[in-house]
Enzyme design. Structure first.
Site, PDB file in Angstrom:
ATOM      1  N   ASP A 195       0.239   1.978   8.498  1.00  0.00           N
ATOM      2  CA  ASP A 195      -0.376   1.291   9.643  1.00  0.00           C
ATOM      3  C   ASP A 195       0.448   1.421  10.932  1.00  0.00           C
ATOM      4  OD1 ASP A 195      -2.164   0.578   7.734  1.00  0.00           O
ATOM      5  OD2 ASP A 195      -1.905  -1.578   7.916  1.00  0.00           O
ATOM      6  N   ARG A 228       1.079  -5.589  -5.055  1.00  0.00           N
ATOM      7  CA  ARG A 228       1.070  -6.502  -3.900  1.00  0.00           C
ATOM      8  C   ARG A 228       1.548  -7.920  -4.238  1.00  0.00           C
ATOM      9  NH1 ARG A 228      -0.712  -4.414   0.765  1.00  0.00           N
ATOM     10  NH2 ARG A 228      -2.169  -2.670   0.752  1.00  0.00           N
ATOM     11  N   LYS A 243       8.197   0.667   5.522  1.00  0.00           N
ATOM     12  CA  LYS A 243       7.074   1.478   5.027  1.00  0.00           C
ATOM     13  C   LYS A 243       5.751   0.908   5.514  1.00  0.00           C
ATOM     14  CE  LYS A 243       4.480  -0.035   2.520  1.00  0.00           C
ATOM     15  NZ  LYS A 243       3.550  -0.812   1.689  1.00  0.00           N
ATOM     16  N   THR A 244       4.839   1.674   5.937  1.00  0.00           N
ATOM     17  CA  THR A 244       3.409   1.383   6.071  1.00  0.00           C
ATOM     18  C   THR A 244       2.742   2.457   6.916  1.00  0.00           C
ATOM     19  OG1 THR A 244       1.650  -0.102   6.765  1.00  0.00           O
ATOM     20  CG2 THR A 244       3.675  -0.316   8.020  1.00  0.00           C
ATOM     21  N   ASP A 257       5.613  -7.939   5.718  1.00  0.00           N
ATOM     22  CA  ASP A 257       5.693  -9.094   4.820  1.00  0.00           C
ATOM     23  C   ASP A 257       6.749  -8.901   3.737  1.00  0.00           C
ATOM     24  OD1 ASP A 257       3.861 -10.784   5.919  1.00  0.00           O
ATOM     25  OD2 ASP A 257       2.165  -9.863   4.881  1.00  0.00           O
ATOM     26  N   GLY A 291       0.818  -1.220   0.000  1.00  0.00           N
ATOM     27  CA  GLY A 291       0.000   0.000   0.000  1.00  0.00           C
ATOM     28  C   GLY A 291       0.847   1.263   0.000  1.00  0.00           C
TER      29      GLY A 291
HETATM   30  P1  FBP Z   1       0.591  -1.862   3.669  1.00  0.00           P
HETATM   31  O1  FBP Z   1       0.591  -2.736   4.875  1.00  0.00           O
HETATM   32  O2  FBP Z   1       0.974  -2.563   2.425  1.00  0.00           O
HETATM   33  O3  FBP Z   1       1.405  -0.629   3.887  1.00  0.00           O
HETATM   34  O4  FBP Z   1      -0.897  -1.336   3.416  1.00  0.00           O
HETATM   35  C1  FBP Z   1      -1.708  -0.973   4.478  1.00  0.00           C
HETATM   36  C2  FBP Z   1      -3.074  -0.523   4.052  1.00  0.00           C
HETATM   37  O5  FBP Z   1      -3.082   0.847   3.743  1.00  0.00           O
HETATM   38  C3  FBP Z   1      -4.086  -0.852   5.160  1.00  0.00           C
HETATM   39  O6  FBP Z   1      -4.199   0.216   6.062  1.00  0.00           O
HETATM   40  C4  FBP Z   1      -5.332  -1.166   4.383  1.00  0.00           C
HETATM   41  O7  FBP Z   1      -6.134  -2.105   5.058  1.00  0.00           O
HETATM   42  C5  FBP Z   1      -4.812  -1.784   3.121  1.00  0.00           C
HETATM   43  O8  FBP Z   1      -3.544  -1.231   2.912  1.00  0.00           O
HETATM   44  C6  FBP Z   1      -5.692  -1.517   1.925  1.00  0.00           C
HETATM   45  O9  FBP Z   1      -5.178  -2.210   0.834  1.00  0.00           O
HETATM   46  P2  FBP Z   1      -5.451  -1.857  -0.689  1.00  0.00           P
HETATM   47  O10 FBP Z   1      -4.592  -0.684  -1.026  1.00  0.00           O
HETATM   48  O11 FBP Z   1      -4.985  -3.068  -1.411  1.00  0.00           O
HETATM   49  O12 FBP Z   1      -6.891  -1.555  -0.832  1.00  0.00           O
END
Ligand code: FBP
Length: 555
Positions: A205, A145, A202-203, A176, A81
């Site tokens: 979250d 992803r 990175k994230t 991951d 993400g």
């Molecule tokens: P990452 O863990 O890859 O950084 O992504 C986190 C996130 O933003 C979450 O907060 C959310 O649940 C998810 O990605 C949404 O995923 P997508 O972009 O595939 O809709």
């Protein structure tokens, strides 16, 4: 292409590096610490990483080094993400590479990890880099992803690196992706390949952190963006005095984003998934809690408020966790039959017929919309996509029903009118705050030093982050040091331990001590928009989470 005035101004922002990374790369020395151990299950992890286990923590200090100015070719991948600051990691990489030797080359693999598998790339140059400095998004090379995890994929990576003469790959990703970076580093070593793999944390979250990694990039900007919006909603609620706003906030699993936004904005209610799990709370328990706050405020004539709901909450509710686990399994194991069902009603009936009795009754008790959302397409790990489940709407419905019951008994005499919101994508590509712009640039710059020192299987680390950027420390953390074994997809796998909200940690304690007052009274705080220019105490603030975790008093 037309650009905004802010974008133009941000191109001119000079991202701050820690003092130690300023100056010539030839004058920065690597200092090696003790051998390291994994977070858990040492024996198993050592067996899985015979070539890269136990490497020392590395710190950079001033001093002459033995790095040759040999020409380097590096490939960079954005994984998962979006998170504000990703472009600056690439800018930092680029500038450090060019500082080391102007002939160094940076390849940007396109569309995430699949870019290297399909050999789709661009060679980054001054023109591209300069048009993305300090901007949000991952659009310079895009993200994806796809997981890099199989031996076949690693063999393709090797081929592609040989084809271009690539000496190192930098993977910018979450827990991951960095776990997979470590597995790839081990693969290269085991196959006698002289190709380094370095990760960057990175994230949005905020769940990739531990005693060595203080925060993941993007968390700061995303939380500030959501907090601005929550503050605006609080002011609207305080002005109109007629709505309860239920705001769901992103965060795949951990509740760090919701907690940080709560500390920044002081809403009436903020649910924390980790607490719900620890207290074994059900949907009914949570509903009763929210309804009690609504009723107490109504007694004071306050028929309005703001309630924050972390998107990962749903999987922390024990009965929902079991139900979701059963559905994930059924959707995977009975995929052909499930996918053959033409309508959602048939899919629902099919899954319901196979659930255990306990999960069947939980499933039936859910509103139709939520039942359908639980059956939507799984993510690449086979998990439900929590960002698609409208938990905030679920609670609006259950609270409404509860208040109606309470009204019958004379326990509630207010008016409940609710609005729902979901903030997620709005914050992931915002212009990075100064903190994220500086942190990301430093992470990228530092990654080149790790590569130049021949280090592989390391995560780029910049620490001491609650101080000003010049005082930040830089170095590298062996990825295996953060690993333990966890059950994934039906088998034990080495993974970087995900950081959940700690209920005895300083941020939660701060919130816990104040939430009752925030619930009954109106203590809203309006943080306003991120400031990119102006006094440092306004424009260079870190998150409250980081400040509290590092023992700083909040202003
Ligand atoms: P990452 O863990 O890859 O950084 O992504 C986190 C996130 O933003 C979450 O907060 C959310 O649940 C998810 O990605 C949404 O995923 P997508 O972009 O595939 O809709």
């Amino acid at each position: 292409m037309q650009i905004s005035a802010l974008q133009k101004a941000r191109y001119g922002y000079k991202a701050k590096l820690p003092l130690i990374l300023r100056g010539k790369i030839g004058e920065i020395q690597a200092e090696y610490g003790e051998k390291t151990r994994s977070e858990g299950q040492e024996e198993e992890i050592q067996k899985l990483f015979p070539n890269t286990y136990g490497m020392p923590v590395v710190s950079f200090v001033k001093g002459a080094n033995s790095i040759t100015s040999k020409k380097m070719k590096v490939g960079v991948i954005l994984s998962g993400g979006q998170a504000p600051g990703g472009h600056n990691v690439i800018c930092g990489l680029y500038d450090a590479l060019k500082n080391a030797n102007p002939e160094n080359v940076l390849y940007g693999f396109l569309g995430g990890p699949s870019g290297i598998l399909e050999d789709k790339y661009i060679v980054l140059d001054d023109g591209i880099i300069d048009s993305y400095r300090n901007t949000g998004g991952f659009d310079m090379i895009q993200s994806g992803r796809t997981k890099l995890e199989t031996q076949e994929q690693f063999a393709v990576c090797t081929e592609v690196c040989h084809k271009h003469g690539i000496d190192a790959i930098v993977i910018i990703g979450g827990d991951d992706s960095n776990t997979n970076a470590a597995v790839l580093a081990e693969y290269f070593k085991a196959h006698g390949e002289d190709i380094c793999v370095v990760g960057c944390p990175k994230t949005i979250d905020g769940d990739l952190k531990n005693k060595c990694i203080e925060t993941s990039f993007g968390f700061d900007t995303a939380c500030k963006t959501y907090s601005e919006l929550i503050g605006n909603i609080e002011r609207d609620a305080n002005s109109a005095r007629k709505y309860w706003h239920f705001v769901r906030l992103m965060g795949r699993s951990a509740s760090h984003i919701a907690l940080e936004c709560a500390i920044q904005t002081q809403p009436n209610i903020c649910l924390v998934g980790e607490e719900v799990e620890a207290k074994n709370q059900s949907i009914d328990d949570i509903t009763a809690y929210i309804a009690s706050v609504v009723a107490k405020r109504a007694e004071k004539g306050l028929n309005y408020g703001v309630c924050l709901v972390p998107e990962g909450l749903i999987e922390f509710i024990p009965s929902m966790k079991v139900l979701i686990g059963e559905i994930n399994d059924l959707v995977a194991k009975r995929a052909a039959e499930f996918n053959a069902k033409a309508s959602m009603a048939e899919k629902e009936a099919f899954i319901e017929s196979l659930l255990t009795d306990a999960s069947k009754s939980v499933f039936r008790s859910l509103p139709a919309g939520i039942r359908a959302q639980l059956l939507l397409e799984r993510d690449p790990h086979g998990n439900v996509q929590v960002s698609l489940i409208e938990t905030e709407k679920l609670f609006i419905e259950t609270v409404k029903a509860r208040l109606a019951e309470m009204a019958k008994n004379g326990e509630y005499k207010g008016k409940f009118s609710a609005q729902n919101h979901f903030f997620g994508y709005e914050g992931r590509c915002a212009f990075p705050s100064n903190f994220d712009a500086d942190y990301c640039y430093s992470l990228g710059y530092n990654a080149v030093l790790l590569i130049a020192n021949g280090l592989t299987g390391y995560l780029s680390s910049v620490t001491n982050l609650s101080e000003s950027a010049d005082k930040w420390a830089a170095g590298g953390i062996p990825i295996t040091m953060m690993m333990n074994m966890e059950q994934r997809g039906g088998r034990q796998k080495p993974v970087i331990k995900k950081a959940l909200v700690e209920l005895d940690g300083a941020p939660f304690k701060y919130f816990e001590a104040r939430r009752e007052e925030w619930a009954e009274n109106t203590c809203f705080v309006f943080p306003g928009a991120i400031q990119y220019f102006g006094p440092s105490e306004v424009s260079d603030q870190t998150t409250k989470t980081l400040a509290l975790e590092q023992g700083k008093a909040l202003a």
